[in-house]
Design a protein around this motif. Structure first.
Motif, short mmCIF file in Angstrom:
data_model
loop_
_atom_site.label_atom_id
_atom_site.label_comp_id
_atom_site.label_asym_id
_atom_site.label_seq_id
_atom_site.Cartn_x
_atom_site.Cartn_y
_atom_site.Cartn_z
N TYR A 179 8.97 6.13 8.08
CA TYR A 179 7.90 7.52 7.48
C TYR A 179 9.14 9.52 7.50
O TYR A 179 9.24 9.74 6.44
CB TYR A 179 7.34 8.47 8.50
CG TYR A 179 7.40 8.56 9.37
CD1 TYR A 179 7.54 10.38 9.59
CD2 TYR A 179 7.69 7.72 10.67
CE1 TYR A 179 8.02 10.96 10.53
CE2 TYR A 179 7.66 8.72 12.23
CZ TYR A 179 7.68 10.05 11.52
OH TYR A 179 8.46 10.86 12.86
N ILE B 154 4.87 2.10 1.55
CA ILE B 154 5.60 2.20 0.45
C ILE B 154 6.30 4.01 1.25
O ILE B 154 7.93 4.43 1.48
CB ILE B 154 5.50 3.34 -0.59
CG1 ILE B 154 4.33 2.12 -1.48
CG2 ILE B 154 6.30 4.36 -1.27
CD1 ILE B 154 4.35 2.08 -3.05
N ARG B 155 5.09 4.89 2.20
CA ARG B 155 6.04 6.34 2.92
C ARG B 155 7.04 5.50 3.79
O ARG B 155 7.26 6.53 4.57
CB ARG B 155 4.62 6.72 3.20
CG ARG B 155 4.27 7.53 1.50
CD ARG B 155 2.90 8.38 1.82
NE ARG B 155 3.26 9.19 3.40
CZ ARG B 155 2.11 9.19 4.25
NH1 ARG B 155 1.04 9.13 3.46
NH2 ARG B 155 1.84 10.24 5.50
N SER C 166 1.34 -1.22 0.12
CA SER C 166 -0.26 -0.05 -0.48
C SER C 166 0.55 1.55 -0.14
O SER C 166 2.29 0.79 0.23
CB SER C 166 -0.40 0.29 1.34
OG SER C 166 -0.05 0.27 2.33
N TRP C 167 0.07 2.39 -0.12
CA TRP C 167 0.62 3.99 0.28
C TRP C 167 1.76 4.05 1.59
O TRP C 167 2.71 3.91 1.34
CB TRP C 167 0.35 4.36 -0.17
CG TRP C 167 0.89 6.08 -0.28
CD1 TRP C 167 0.45 7.40 -0.02
CD2 TRP C 167 1.55 6.56 -1.11
NE1 TRP C 167 0.73 8.34 0.06
CE2 TRP C 167 1.90 8.04 -1.01
CE3 TRP C 167 2.48 6.02 -2.04
CZ2 TRP C 167 2.81 8.66 -1.24
CZ3 TRP C 167 3.16 6.96 -2.48
CH2 TRP C 167 3.26 8.46 -2.33
N GLN C 168 0.98 3.46 2.33
CA GLN C 168 1.19 3.44 3.77
C GLN C 168 2.76 2.78 3.82
O GLN C 168 3.47 2.86 4.30
CB GLN C 168 -0.12 2.97 4.59
CG GLN C 168 -0.92 3.89 4.71
CD GLN C 168 -0.71 5.80 5.72
OE1 GLN C 168 -0.15 5.75 4.79
NE2 GLN C 168 -1.63 5.33 5.78
#
Length: 200
Positions: free
Chosen positions: A133, A117-118, A113-115
Motif C-alpha cells: 500500500y 489496486i491500492r 478490486s480497489w483494495q
C-alpha cells in the motif's frame, strides 16, 4: 549535477528500516509468550507497546524523506514523469510477484478490486496482509507534492498544508505517535519555509 549525500536523511532511513524490522519480527512477543515471571511480563508488555508505537512511525518517515528529496530534486514535469514511471515499475513488479505467490499458494485467483489496486490485498498465507500500500500512497503523494509546487500563492500553500495536516491528524487518530509526529514536523517545515522566505 551530482548532489552530496545527506547523513541525516540516511540516519532517518536507517531508523525507519529498523522500525520496519521490529514491527515484523516483534522481538518482545517471544518474551511475553515464554515467561511466567510477573515482573518480566510487565516490562515486556511495556516494551511491546513502545515497540508498536515507534514502529508505526516507519512508513510516515519513509514518506517524509521521499517527499523531501522530491522537493529538493524536482525539476518540473520531466522529473515528475521520471519519478512516477520509476514508482509504477516498482509497484507493478512487486504486486505481480505477490499475486503470483498468492495464486501458487492458494490455487485461487485474487478478486479484482480497489483494495487490490491500492496494494492492500491479497492476504498471503504465512505472511499476512499485503504491505505494498505504501508504494501506491507514495505515488499519490508525489503527484500531490508536484501540484503543491505549482501553487504560487503563499496563503493557498498554507491553507493546503494545514488541510493535509488536519486530515492526517484525523486519519492517524488511532495512533498516539503519528499525530504528534506530524504536528511537530509540520510546525518545523512551516518555520523552515518562512525562514527561507525571510532570508530571500
Amino acid at each position: 549535477m551530482r548532489t552530496e549525500r545527506n547523513n541525516s536523511l540516511d540516519a532517518l532511513k536507517a531508523l525507519s528500516i529498523a522500525f520496519v524490522f521490529i514491527w515484523h519480527l516483534r522481538p518482545f512477543q517471544f518474551i511475553i509468550n515464554d515467561s511466567t515471571d510477573v515482573t518480566v511480563l510487565v516490562i515486556a508488555k511495556i516494551l511491546r507497546d513502545l515497540e508498536l508505537q515507534l514502529s508505526l512511525t516507519a512508513v510516515p518517515i519513509f514518506y517524509i524523506v521521499s517527499l523531501y528529496l522530491f522537493f529538493q530534486k524536482s525539476g518540473g514535469v520531466k522529473y515528475l514523469k521520471k519519478r512516477i514511471t520509476k514508482l509504477i515499475k516498482i509497484y507493478l513488479f512487486w504486486v505481480i510477484v505477490q499475486n503470483i505467490f498468492f495464486i501458487i499458494a492458494t490455487r485461487q485467483i485474487p478478486n479484482f478490486s480497489w483494495q487490490l489496486i491500492r496494494g492492500l490485498e491479497p492476504s498471503l498465507p504465512l505472511v499476512g496482509d499485503s504491505v505494498f500500500y505504501f508504494l501506491f500512497n507514495l505515488f499519490c503523494l508525489t503527484i500531490l507534492a508536484f501540484l503543491y509546487q505549482l501553487i504560487k500563492s503563499d496563503s493557498l500553500k498554507i491553507i493546503g498544508a494545514c488541510t493535509v495536516l488536519i486530515f492526517c491528524l484525523f486519519y492517524f487518530e488511532a495512533s498516539c505517535v503519528s499525530p504528534i509526529f506530524f504536528t511537530i514536523l509540520s510546525v518545523y517545515l512551516l518555520r523552515l519555509s518562512s525562514l527561507k522566505q525571510f532570508i530571500s
